[in-house]
Write a protein that holds these residues in place. Structure first.
Motif, PDB file in Angstrom:
ATOM      1  N   UNK A  77       0.805  -1.224   0.000  1.00 56.77           N
ATOM      2  CA  UNK A  77       0.000   0.000   0.000  1.00 56.77           C
ATOM      3  C   UNK A  77       0.834   1.268   0.000  1.00 56.77           C
ATOM      4  N   UNK A  78       2.167   1.130  -0.087  1.00 58.39           N
ATOM      5  CA  UNK A  78       3.028   2.321  -0.050  1.00 58.39           C
ATOM      6  C   UNK A  78       3.610   2.649  -1.423  1.00 58.39           C
ATOM      7  N   UNK A  79       3.046   2.055  -2.470  1.00 56.22           N
ATOM      8  CA  UNK A  79       3.626   2.260  -3.799  1.00 56.22           C
ATOM      9  C   UNK A  79       3.734   3.734  -4.172  1.00 56.22           C
ATOM     10  N   UNK A  80       2.714   4.524  -3.797  1.00 54.47           N
ATOM     11  CA  UNK A  80       2.705   5.929  -4.214  1.00 54.47           C
ATOM     12  C   UNK A  80       3.205   6.859  -3.118  1.00 54.47           C
ATOM     13  N   UNK A  81       3.863   6.334  -2.130  1.00 55.92           N
ATOM     14  CA  UNK A  81       4.277   7.152  -0.994  1.00 55.92           C
ATOM     15  C   UNK A  81       5.696   7.689  -1.233  1.00 55.92           C
ATOM     16  N   UNK A  82       5.853   9.022  -1.202  1.00 51.88           N
ATOM     17  CA  UNK A  82       7.148   9.623  -1.540  1.00 51.88           C
ATOM     18  C   UNK A  82       8.238   9.225  -0.564  1.00 51.88           C
ATOM     19  N   UNK A  83       7.882   9.237   0.741  1.00 52.02           N
ATOM     20  CA  UNK A  83       8.897   8.900   1.739  1.00 52.02           C
ATOM     21  C   UNK A  83       9.348   7.449   1.569  1.00 52.02           C
ATOM     22  N   UNK A  84       8.412   6.579   1.268  1.00 52.66           N
ATOM     23  CA  UNK A  84       8.782   5.178   1.058  1.00 52.66           C
ATOM     24  C   UNK A  84       9.637   5.048  -0.205  1.00 52.66           C
ATOM     25  N   UNK A  85       9.354   5.854  -1.216  1.00 53.38           N
ATOM     26  CA  UNK A  85      10.158   5.805  -2.445  1.00 53.38           C
ATOM     27  C   UNK A  85      11.601   6.209  -2.126  1.00 53.38           C
ATOM     28  N   UNK A  86      11.774   7.225  -1.261  1.00 49.44           N
ATOM     29  CA  UNK A  86      13.140   7.636  -0.866  1.00 49.44           C
ATOM     30  C   UNK A  86      13.839   6.507  -0.127  1.00 49.44           C
ATOM     31  N   UNK A  87      13.083   5.840   0.734  1.00 50.75           N
ATOM     32  CA  UNK A  87      13.684   4.743   1.495  1.00 50.75           C
ATOM     33  C   UNK A  87      14.078   3.587   0.574  1.00 50.75           C
ATOM     34  N   UNK A  88      13.219   3.297  -0.408  1.00 54.63           N
ATOM     35  CA  UNK A  88      13.537   2.203  -1.348  1.00 54.63           C
ATOM     36  C   UNK A  88      14.861   2.491  -2.053  1.00 54.63           C
TER      37      UNK A  88
END
Ligand code: FES
Ligand code: FES
Length: 423
Positions: A77-88
């Motif tokens: 559910x975090x595909x569109x989450x900017x902070x999660x994208x930075x972490x990835x």
């Protein structure tokens, strides 16, 4: 089977589950959301971390039925989450994963940490992330990745916390002067007082403001270690009330008044021949249970001692509990020669069914310790009230209890690292 409706990654889900299905299995096997991993199934490793109502939680020790009405977010559910994208990106650049088994839980926990806190050192990040275990990379890359995103934190637009859904309301009893801001806010609703004279005239319920409640002293409760024998878990608690023993006994010999001071306890009616039916409600994060049953009260006035035994069951989880609370009052003298009372409580209980796995955990010890503090505070409030005043029945405040448990755990951890005894 129990019917539940919840929201998972923004989609409404209706399902039939057995009461003992945990959320991780439900997500993986019913919804095929296999990004939620299962490692220990004991709440230790953090591989199964998800968000429930905006707060991170271990899905392996959360029953799916307890999430009825909740909003759950998994790694998918975090595909569109900017902070999660930075972490990835940071995890990939810093080689923060090898097999990837711990990675979904690690990233959800890291995102939550960065959302809440900034400016942490590597050592502080290690402490904050100590609830998530990795079996293969070592933590250097993981900590480095989180540090990297944390450094960029001031330039990021951080997700705001989801509005918290209340689990159970705040405990309405007067609060200790050392209340945290979170508790004060949670409990700012006021302490309801039923002033005998005003109530009799007007039928209204006057309120004691949180400001005046805050002036009350905080009562320190000593909690002994948890011991298990013969299928029961036992622990002891003790606290000192600044009231003479005879006054404390007058109150504590009244089992109905005592019940009103115990967070989560509700009696269905008055005692008949020392017996009463009632229920005990507990809520710890998404885990909720309501044990309905019967209790027996036996008093030993010459010894200033009372024993309450009871047994009941929680229909939702199919768990049963039986237990005994025995308290004894001892006279003490304060530094200025004032009469004090030491209340010694012995608690033993046994749990069967799905909730039994929590019966001996340290979390239960912490929870019982907090319940004990609220109980002592409510007793003190009741003893300090003018004649005829009556405090409203106490309830467990899950948010404040969880907050205090977390603060105590962190405090103990920091003290351990610094080699100091916990304050
Ligand atoms: Fe849930 Fe380990 S699988 S904490
Ligand atoms: Fe394998 Fe963490 S990367 S367990």
């Amino acid at each position: 089977m129990t019917a539940i409706t919840l929201t998972v990654n923004g989609q409404s889900v209706n399902a039939q589950v057995t009461p003992r299905t945990h959320l991780a299995d439900f997500l993986r096997e019913h919804l095929l959301l296999t990004g939620t991993h299962i490692g220990c199934e004991h709440g230790i490793c953090g591989a199964c971390t998800v968000e429930i109502n905006g707060e991170i939680a271990r899905s392996c020790i959360t029953y799916a039925v307890a999430c009825d009405g909740a909003e759950v977010r998994t790694i998918e559910g975090f595909d569109d989450d900017d902070l999660m994208a930075r972490l990835r990106q940071a995890f990939s650049e810093a080689h923060a994963l090898q097999c990837g088994y711990c990675t979904p839980g690690m990233m959800i926990a890291a995102r939550d940490l960065i959302r809440r806190k900034g400016g942490l050192t590597g050592a502080q990040i290690r402490t904050e992330m100590s609830g998530n275990l990795c079996r293969c990379t070592g933590y250097v890359g993981i900590v480095r990745a989180i540090e990297r995103v944390m450094l960029a934190r001031p330039t990021l637009s951080l997700p705001t916390a989801s509005p918290r859904k209340p689990q159970l309301g705040p405990a309405p009893g007067p609060q200790p002067s050392g209340s945290t801001a979170a508790e004060t806010k949670a409990q700012s609703a006021t302490v309801r007082l039923k002033d005998a004279s005003a109530g009799a005239k007007t039928g209204t319920t006057p309120r004691l403001s949180a400001g005046s409640a805050k002036k009350r002293r905080r009562i320190k409760v000593e909690t002994g270690s948890v011991e298990a024998s013969g299928g029961a878990t036992r622990l002891t608690q003790a606290f000192v009330l600044e009231h003479p023993r005879v006054e404390v006994w007058r109150l504590m010999a009244d089992a109905e008044a005592v019940a009103r001071c115990i967070p989560g306890m509700h009696l269905d009616g008055p005692l008949v021949d020392g017996r009463a039916a009632g229920r005990m409600e507990i809520a710890l994060g998404p885990i909720k249970a309501s044990f309905a049953g019967e209790g027996l009260v036996v008093s030993f006035p010459n010894e200033f001692r009372q024993v309450i035994t009871g047994a009941g069951g929680d229909r939702k989880s199919g768990s049963s509990a039986s237990g005994e609370v025995a308290y004894r009052l001892r006279e003490e003298v304060g530094p200025a020669g004032e009469d004090l009372t030491r209340v010694e409580v012995e608690l033993s209980y046994s749990l069967t069914g799905p909730l039994a796995q929590f019966s001996r955990s340290n979390l239960v010890r912490d929870l019982v310790s907090r319940v004990g503090e609220n109980f002592a505070q409510n007793l003190d409030a009741r003893l300090s009230m003018p004649d005829g005043a009556e405090i409203a029945p106490a309830r467990l405040g899950a948010a404040s209890l969880m907050w205090r448990v977390a603060v105590d755990r962190i405090r103990a951890g920091v003290s351990k690292i610094l080699g100091r005894p916990p304050s």
